[in-house]
Design an enzyme around this catalytic site. Structure first.
Site: not given
Ligand code: ADP
Ligand code: ZN
Length: 599
Positions: A428-429, A207, A213-214
């Site tokens: 283009h768009e 994503g 994701k983290t």
């Molecule tokens: P990625 O690892 O996908 O780059 P992170 O997990 O680091 O994204 O997200 C960064 C911050 O954005 C999180 O610490 C949180 O504060 C916020 N965030 C992102 N997605 C969510 C979610 N689904 N619910 C709540 N907070 C979110």
């Molecule tokens: Zn295009």
């Protein structure tokens, strides 16, 4: 997001500092060693061998000998030679006796016995040690550099205050459901192994950056109450060969010690890109990737370790990483939809004071395409703005300002678009949009924009129909035509084509290939399905001729689509110009405005 970026940056600065220090020391050590070798060499010319010394003494050619108590080094002054010579004697006592005897024989030699100057000796010895000391310091520094990245942060389940739970992750309900299985496994691995169940070793989270994701990886650790070791793929890439691989090894060693636990590898594409047969940095990369593969395969069934990895470019990954037993499960974390955005806003609204005119539902409606991180950022910015403006609570106005601040910051990224590029992007768009509007399955356009986002110069957004399970052949064919609409417009209007369409072409080629060999949709090739993801060689097994036929079919399909796109545009030049002109003025066109323009 800011908070999370800070630490790696500090680490990087530190690394850089150590790197520079190591470099300076290395140069110093080389210079000093060189000086030493040099001075030793001049000494050599000035040295006298013991046998020669005895000979000279016996022949009466020695005038003076200087000795230091407790040392076998002597200084010899020969009668006819200006310069003193240095020599080493095997046994000082025997040597002194020899000289005394010669003196008695009438062969006068002046013998000077000096007391040792302790300070000087120490200094001399130390001076000789400098290169060694520097080498030691150098190795310590290199070791430290290595060590820095290696301290995968351990969020100890017991002591961690910031225990993130699934409740802290908004939306993503299905994803969380899937992750529950992993949580159960981490909590009670026995239950699973006794049943003979296979639990995934590795899960790939795909994503955009900031989609959580983290966060979800941490939440799994929090729910299962196990430590969380995280590392970023870019940290494995080192300037010293072999370190990346050893770092991977140590990461897993550490994990085995504290298992059950979760290993989180962010930006896995930094190490997991397709292997090449190149040299230098690339080979280093391959080594690191190979080590990761070895570690993933080397798990015992006993070890309760789950490896989660994040990427926003899964297609870049080496296929070997995705084989069974490695990252064989893939979870896509999409941008949040309207409901998801509202939930995320609610979570980050906790602990903030809002005025009565604030409606999170409205904000969710205005922030299509925003990631969770951006939404969190908006509320944070709004709180800052409210504080600066001395408001009692965060107002709707503050939030709107924050949205602007965050989006403008994101979109413009200090990139000023030259007028010529703007025209190119606009056509283009507009090309995509006009072609799409003429195709039954593609005509639901949500937004057309020439505001750069990520690496794209602009974008045409479609309304997505979320409850759809199958895609028909017609839809795929029309998708191809829509994708080629961008390049077709460039060709017709500017009589030139640009690199801007390369991503469109990549996607189109992939779709054409899938239609032919995955979904058996080509009449010429027939009903066949070959999964090249599983086995890249499967296609080759079917023979060269077959491969050629497929290649020809892909080409025909793309060329036909390109022609159709050009035909549609040629028949709708008025609309194309109108949409492109409007884009150049307003940069963004909403669905309603678009319908108005092409009516
Ligand atoms: P990625 O690892 O996908 O780059 P992170 O997990 O680091 O994204 O997200 C960064 C911050 O954005 C999180 O610490 C949180 O504060 C916020 N965030 C992102 N997605 C969510 C979610 N689904 N619910 C709540 N907070 C979110
Ligand atoms: Zn295009």
């Amino acid at each position: 997001m800011n908070e999370q970026n800070r630490e790696p940056k500090e680490k990087q600065n530190k690394k850089m500092l150590y790197g520079i220090l190591a470099m300076i020391l290395l140069i110093f050590a080389i210079v000093i060693t060189a000086v030493f070798i040099n001075s030793n060499q001049t000494k050599k010319n000035n040295e006298i061998a013991y046998t020669d010394l005895i000979k000279q003494i016996e022949e009466g050619l020695v005038e003076k000998i200087e000795m230091t108590v407790g040392s076998t080094a002597v200084k010899v002054k020969l009668k006819d030679v200006e310069e003193e010579k240095a020599g080493i004697v095997p046994n000082t006592q025997a040597f002194i006796e020899l000289i005394q005897q010669k003196t008695l024989e009438g062969n006068n030699i002046e013998l000077i016995q000096k007391k040792q100057n302790i300070a000087l000796t120490i200094f001399q010895n130390l001076f000789g040690l400098i290169p060694t000391i520097m080498m030691v310091v150098l190795f310590v520094l290199i070791y430290r550099m290595q060590g820095l990245g290696d301290k995968g942060k351990v969020y100890d389940a017991e002591t961690s205050k910031s225990k993130i739970k699934f409740d802290d992750v908004a939306g993503l309900d299905e994803e969380k459901q899937e992750m529950l299985e992993i949580v159960d496994f981490l909590k009670e691995p026995k239950k699973f192994t006794e049943m003979g169940a296979k639990v995934p070793r590795g899960v790939l989270l795909c994503g955009n950056p900031g989609t959580g994701k983290t966060l979800i990886a941490k939440a799994i650790a929090g729910e299962a109450n196990v430590p969380f070791i995280s590392m970023s793929g870019s940290e494995f890439i080192e300037m010293f060969a072999g370190l990346g691989a050893s770092r991977v090894r140590r990461l897993f060693e550490k994990a085995k010690k504290i298992a059950p636990c979760i290993i989180f590898i962010d930006e896995i594409d930094a190490i997991g890109s397709r292997r090449t047969s190149g040299s230098g940095a690339e080979t280093e990369n391959n080594q690191t990737l190979n080590q990761l593969l070895v570690e993933m395969d080397g798990f015992d069934t006993e070890e309760t370790i789950i490896v989660l990895a994040a990427t926003n470019r899964p297609e870049m990954l080496d296929k070997a990483l995705l084989r069974p037993g490695r990252f064989d499960r893939q979870i896509n974390i999409a941008l949040p939809d309207m409901h998801g955005r509202e939930e995320i806003l609610k979570i980050h609204a906790k602990g903030k004071k809002f005025a009565e005119d604030v409606n999170l539902n409205d904000i969710a409606g205005d922030t299509a395409g925003f990631t969770g991180a951006e939404l969190a950022n908006i509320l944070n910015e709004a709180a800052i703005i409210a504080t600066i403006e001395k408001h009692e609570a965060i107002t709707h106005d503050d939030i709107e300002k924050a949205v602007k601040k965050v989006t403008v910051g994101l979109e413009r990224q200090s990139r000023v678009v030259p007028e010529r590029d703007k025209k190119l992007t606009a056509y283009h768009e507009a090309g995509h949009a006009i072609v799409s509007s003429q195709l039954e399955t593609q005509k639901d356009i949500k937004e057309v924009s020439i505001i750069p986002r990520g690496i794209a110069g602009g974008y045409t957004m479609y309304k997505t129909n979320e409850d759809k399970y199958y895609i028909s052949k017609t839809e795929m064919e029309e998708k191809l035509i829509a994708l080629l609409g961008g390049r077709a417009a460039e060709k017709i209007v500017l009589n030139d084509i640009s690199t801007g369409a390369s991503n469109d072409l990549e996607v189109a080629t992939q779709i054409a290939k899938d239609m032919i060999i995955k979904y058996g949709m080509s009449d010429n090739i027939g009903p066949i399905s070959i999964n090249t993801d599983k086995d890249p060689y499967e296609l080759q097994l079917l023979g060269e001729k077959f491969g050629d036929a497929i290649g020809a079919e892909v080409k025909i399909m793309l060329e036909n689509s390109y022609l159709q796109a050009q035909t549609i545009l040629a028949n709708n030049m008025n609309q194309l110009n109108k949409v492109a002109q409007t884009l150049m003025q307003k940069e963004v066109i909403s669905a309603e405005e678009f319908q108005e323009l092409i009516r």
